[in-house]
Design a protein around this motif. Structure first.
Motif, PDB file in Angstrom:
ATOM      1  N   TYR A 144       0.878  -1.190   0.000  1.00  0.00           N
ATOM      2  CA  TYR A 144       0.000   0.000   0.000  1.00  0.00           C
ATOM      3  C   TYR A 144       0.901   1.221   0.000  1.00  0.00           C
ATOM      4  CZ  TYR A 144      -4.345   2.549   1.032  1.00  0.00           C
ATOM      5  OH  TYR A 144      -5.434   3.361   0.982  1.00  0.00           O
ATOM      6  N   TYR A 197     -11.254  -5.126   0.563  1.00  0.00           N
ATOM      7  CA  TYR A 197     -10.662  -6.367   0.045  1.00  0.00           C
ATOM      8  C   TYR A 197     -11.717  -7.462  -0.127  1.00  0.00           C
ATOM      9  CZ  TYR A 197      -8.137 -10.796  -0.078  1.00  0.00           C
ATOM     10  OH  TYR A 197      -7.700 -12.026  -0.416  1.00  0.00           O
ATOM     11  N   SER A 232     -11.747   4.416  -1.289  1.00  0.00           N
ATOM     12  CA  SER A 232     -11.020   3.523  -2.189  1.00  0.00           C
ATOM     13  C   SER A 232     -11.944   2.934  -3.252  1.00  0.00           C
ATOM     14  CB  SER A 232     -10.369   2.381  -1.399  1.00  0.00           C
ATOM     15  OG  SER A 232     -11.350   1.503  -0.917  1.00  0.00           O
ATOM     16  N   SER A 234     -11.674  -0.590  -5.517  1.00  0.00           N
ATOM     17  CA  SER A 234     -10.882  -1.807  -5.652  1.00  0.00           C
ATOM     18  C   SER A 234     -11.577  -2.790  -6.579  1.00  0.00           C
ATOM     19  CB  SER A 234     -10.647  -2.453  -4.283  1.00  0.00           C
ATOM     20  OG  SER A 234     -11.851  -2.612  -3.588  1.00  0.00           O
ATOM     21  N   VAL A 247      -6.552  -8.547  -4.912  1.00  0.00           N
ATOM     22  CA  VAL A 247      -7.323  -7.324  -5.162  1.00  0.00           C
ATOM     23  C   VAL A 247      -6.334  -6.185  -5.376  1.00  0.00           C
ATOM     24  CG1 VAL A 247      -8.780  -5.570  -4.061  1.00  0.00           C
ATOM     25  CG2 VAL A 247      -9.421  -7.967  -3.911  1.00  0.00           C
ATOM     26  N   GLY A 249      -6.310  -1.698  -6.194  1.00  0.00           N
ATOM     27  CA  GLY A 249      -7.198  -0.547  -6.127  1.00  0.00           C
ATOM     28  C   GLY A 249      -6.439   0.745  -5.971  1.00  0.00           C
TER      29      GLY A 249
END
Length: 990
Positions: A144, A197, A232, A234, A247, A249
């Motif tokens: 991240y 997620y 977010s 995703s 995943v 995003g």
């Protein structure tokens, strides 16, 4: 009196009543015109339509921004798919094996950092992420990366931070770790912060034939413990076989979205607020995502979801339940964002922008009309009053003249008023003259009564219209004020307030309205002064509080002082220093702790009475610190504290402490037997603010420094050292942790391959211990602490049993490889445990290689028993850490191992160091002559591996060939090929 009242009403009141009747009629006509003319309703409709238009335009802007930011995610997804396919092909593995191999996952994540950074830059978002599905369903590998300012793009990655991901990936890409950095994602299906997620991942499993673009999911969550709120988008990662393996995003910081919500455009006075929210029940309630506008927290409870209380009154407008008591109606204009297509699984999650305005702000134009009408009415009323008053003044001028005469009269003399030749007014004047005489007589009588009571209290009164203050007789005695002429109770207001200000210059601490008259005309006295202003007068009393304050000071002294030394006690010292740190800038300061060194000797030898004399003498010396801006206190029997503050640097304070310490150590106490005894004390110093700004931490640090000094050299002064403190605290805390680890057997044993240098085949695996503790990670620290707690035998037992249990679990993966086990030096299993081990793993013991160190040879009994075990089981022995610098070569004179493991201190950088190479050649010449195999461990580069093959090492081990793993891994084909090529070159050399 009744007739006079009627006359008074006829002059002024009736004029005012007449004017009020006219104004009332005027008001009724104007109000009816405003109310029933439709002006207010039309203005309100215009305000509603204008609000609707502004919210719609703002919604379109936010919607376009969010859709535009997600537009590049398709390329992001394709780049990740290409990278994973290339990676799996390169590694010769598939998705199923990839999900089970944390090492491969970490290596893959390092490779995709550039794609994530490119997505952040290209999409101008505040963050992007990738999460991989692994075997562990709580900790997920991933990365991240955040960019706090997407509009600023330097040539390097200095503006980025890695919030989650492997630290190796951050170092490789030169990206700083975030303040709340974590190595992996930690998810909980029940936690909404994990939905970004789980939602797209599980939806992809439910709709296996859907395109990833149809499974995109918008949500919001708090990223870390520092309250970073983000929005977010995703999507799932689906391979070509339809399997979901993660995943990806992008993220938009809530503050970034908030800056788009210009709340000051909704109302003329900038009192509106925008709310970006989600509804999952078709608009009945809205979940708060982010908002703008300072009025939001005033209107709503913090963090409360928004609910509509009734049906819409206008198009797109509804009243809103605020959650708090509010008389004003709150209006919300609602427009939904088109973030999902109609056929997507998340179409029920509707994002909306709400423009929220209080009724008083929304309908402000209409309110202005009402305001102007009210102003005109008030103006008319004021004008009517002025006209009435002017007429009344003409009628009541004689009364006004009489009032002026009363005000200008001397209050100390009988009042005599001039006649007006108006019967009613002259009658009133005679009544005033009589009342004045009676009041003076009553005041004199009251003063006499108070004096007869012998109460140390006085009173005063000041009519603000006069320049005289009336005081009782006791006032002059208590304050020392001088009487004016005729010994009356009146003094001038100027003199009175000057005297009052002088008394109030010395307020008594912690006492309300009490002041100390020190060496004044009233002597050493405390006075309590109470003053009240009422109806144009100032009334007050002054009370002698001397006895009360003296008694309180005596109680406080006994409470705050040590009875023996008269220094501050522990409680008072603590309170005084904490208050000082809060209220003043103490600059550089030191908290010093002294501990008398010989007090127990004096008490035991000469008795406690003489021990008390020892303490009092030391206290007398230490109390001299008070003249150097110091606070001194006694903590316990032989412990004293001092806080010295207000200096520019430490050196000034050190000189003061040294001066006092020298005087203390040179102070001689005459003992009962005629001998002299020097007073000595050990001291510890903690510095403010360098060591800490907290009183309690400074206290703890000074105490630590003192005991370090006392344990070293008594009578010395030691300063607090943070590294020493941390080391000892870690060792102290680690004792509890190591016992818990051993009791609960919180260890894993991982296996690192040992490779044949000629063929690249896996010959064996070394078992290495790994702690499940977040505190104790190093195996060296674990063994050290276990030794300090006499738990090394327990570690030896855990090592043997858990290693072989793990071996049995993955026996097929080991194939025919041997197992190297690091036996704890000078420890061997008991006969009972050996019997249990042989019973459980009888068929596997011949595959074991027992590693022993040169320290093992110090206990000949244990060493001989391990040799006999190796012979009984048919297994081998290896000498570990050879070349580490202790008794190199002596071990060969004691026993003949099957293997020698060359320490990594020798192998590290051997390709660049000719001395290391010559050293290894010498060892190899000796081992080959003894038919002992050499294992070179700690290899981390290809160059080191090539050099050791050329030198003739028999086996190779290190991170370059293979990292330790819970389930044994084979050497990659690439490494095998490199070994074969280098081995063939070595054999081809003449």
């Amino acid at each position: 009196m009744r007739k006079m009242g009627l006359k008074r009403n006829s002059i002024i009141v009736r004029l005012l009543l007449s004017m009020l009747v006219v104004l009332l009629i005027h008001t009724l006509i104007l109000s009816a015109n405003i109310r029933y003319g439709g002006t207010i309703d039309e203005l309100n409709r215009n305000s509603i339509n204008l609000l609707d238009e502004k919210v719609l335009n703002r919604k379109n802007h936010v919607q376009n921004e969010m859709i535009q930011r997600r537009s590049n995610i398709a390329k992001f997804e394709q780049d990740i798919q290409d990278e994973i396919n290339s990676f799996l092909k390169e590694k010769g593995t598939d998705y199923a094996a990839f999900k089970q191999d944390s090492v491969l996952m970490s290596e893959f994540l390092e490779r995709v950092v550039d794609e994530i950074v490119f997505t952040v830059r290209q999409s101008a978002v505040t963050g992007a992420f990738i999460v991989l599905d692994g075997e562990n369903k709580e900790n997920y590998p991933g990365i991240y990366i955040r960019d706090s300012d997407p509009l600023f793009n330097p040539s390097d990655n200095s503006d980025l931070s890695m919030e989650i991901g492997p630290s190796a990936a951050a170092r490789k890409s030169k990206i700083a770790l975030g303040m709340g950095w974590k190595p992996q994602f930690i998810f909980d299906k029940k936690d909404e912060s994990s939905f970004f997620y789980y939602k797209p991942f599980e939806t992809a499993l439910m709709y296996p034939y859907a395109d990833f673009s149809e499974l995109g999911y918008w949500t919001h969550f708090t990223l870390n413990n520092y309250g970073t709120k983000v929005i977010s988008y995703s999507i799932p990662l689906i391979n070509k076989n339809g399997s979901v393996y993660g995943v990806i995003g992008i993220e938009l910081d809530s503050d970034y979205i908030r800056k788009m919500l210009y709340y000051d455009e909704m109302a003329a006075n900038k009192q509106g607020t925008y709310l970006l929210a989600i509804t999952r029940d078709n608009g009945k309630t809205f979940e708060n995502v982010t908002f703008s506008g300072s009025s939001f927290n005033k209107i709503f409870k913090s963090g409360t979801d928004i609910s509509l209380t009734r049906k819409e009154e206008y198009k797109n407008i509804a009243t809103i339940n605020t959650g708090i008591s509010n008389k004003d109606t709150i209006y919300g204009c609602i427009h939904y964002l088109d973030l999902y297509d109609n056929n997507t699984p998340f179409k029920e999650d509707k994002w909306a922008l709400l423009g929220i305005v209080e009724e008083k702000n929304l309908f402000q134009p209409a309110e202005r009309i009402r305001f102007y009408v009210a102003i005109s009415l008030i103006f008319s009323l004021v004008l009517g009053f002025i006209v009435s008053i002017l007429i009344g003044i003409w009628f009541i001028k004689p009364i006004t003249d009489l009032v002026k005469e009363v005000k200008s009269s001397d209050p100390e003399m009988p009042i005599t008023l001039t006649k007006t030749n108006i019967a009613e007014i002259d009658e009133l004047a005679r009544s005033v003259e009589l009342l004045s005489t009676k009041v003076a007589e009553s005041a004199a009588e009251l003063s006499k009564i108070v004096g007869m009571m012998e109460v140390p209290i006085c009173a005063f009164e000041h009519d603000l219209k006069n320049d005289k203050v009336l005081c009782t007789d006791a006032f002059f005695e208590l304050t020392g004020a001088k009487r004016e002429k005729n010994e009356s109770g009146y003094i001038s207001a100027e003199y009175f307030y000057k005297l009052l200000d002088e008394i109030r210059r010395c307020p008594e601490p912690d006492s309300e309205d009490v002041y100390c008259c020190e060496n004044g005309s009233c002597g050493n006295r405390w006075l309590r002064i109470k003053v009240q202003k009422s109806d144009g007068k100032i009334l007050g009393i002054i009370e002698d509080a001397t006895r009360e304050i003296m008694e309180r000071k005596k109680i406080e002294y006994e409470r705050d002082r040590d009875l023996l030394t008269h220094l501050l006690n522990r409680r008072a010292f603590q309170a005084k220093v904490i208050k000082l740190l809060k209220e003043k800038d103490v600059k550089t300061a030191a908290l010093v702790m002294w501990d008398l060194d010989n007090l127990k000797f004096v008490n035991d030898t000469y008795g406690h009475d003489f021990g008390d004399q020892y303490i009092k003498t030391a206290a007398s010396v230490l109390n001299e610190l008070s003249i150097y801006n110091g606070i001194v206190g006694r903590m316990s029997g032989d412990e004293f504290y001092a806080f010295i503050y207000g200096y520019e640097d430490k050196q000034q304070i050190k000189e003061i402490i040294k001066r006092v310490q020298n005087k203390l150590c040179n102070t001689i106490l005459k003992l009962p037997d005629g001998k002299d005894l020097n007073i000595t004390a050990s001291a510890g110093i903690a510095w403010y603010p360098d060591d800490s700004t907290s009183y309690y931490e400074l206290l703890k640090y000074a105490d630590f420094a003192m005991y370090e000094s006392k344990n070293g050299e008594k009578g010395s002064i030691g300063e607090f050292e943070k590294p020493v403190y941390n080391k000892k605290i870690l060792f102290f805390n680690g004792k509890k942790e190591i016992n818990n680890l051993i009791e609960e057997k919180l260890f894993d044993f991982v296996f690192q391959p040992i490779v044949i240098a000629k063929t690249g085949e896996t010959f064996a695996y070394e078992s290495l211990i790994r702690s499940k503790s977040a505190v104790l990670i190093s195996s060296r620290a674990i063994v050290t602490l276990a030794g300090s707690q006499s738990r090394l035998y327990d570690m030896e037992r855990i090592t043997w049993f858990k290693t072989l249990e793990t071996f049995k679990k993955y026996e097929k993966d080991f194939e025919n490889a041997k197992i190297f086990i690091n036996s704890i030096p000078n420890y061997i299993l008991s006969d009972k445990d050996l019997a249990e081990l042989e019973n459980k793993f009888k068929t596997d013991l011949s595959r074991i290689v027992i590693e022993i160190t040169e320290n093992e040879l110090t206990d000949e009994r244990v060493f001989i028993k391990k040799q006999s075990l190796a012979k009984r089981w048919g297994c081998s022995l290896a000498l570990d850490d050879f070349g580490s610098g202790y008794n190199i070569g002596i071990a060969f004179l004691t026993f003949y191992p099957d293997f020698v493991k060359l320490n990594m201190a020798v192998t590290r950088g051997i390709d660049k160091d000719i001395n290391r190479q010559n050293f290894v050649r010498a060892i190899l010449q000796y081992t080959k002559s003894r038919k002992v195999k050499l294992i070179a461990e700690g290899i981390e580069t290809k160059e080191e591996m090539d050099t050791l093959i050329q030198l003739g090492a028999d086996y190779l081990q290190g991170y370059y060939l293979g990292r330790p793993s819970l389930q044994p891994k084979k050497i990659s084909p690439k490494i095998v090929q490199e070994i074969l090529e280098q081995s063939n070159e070595h054999l081809a050399e003449p």
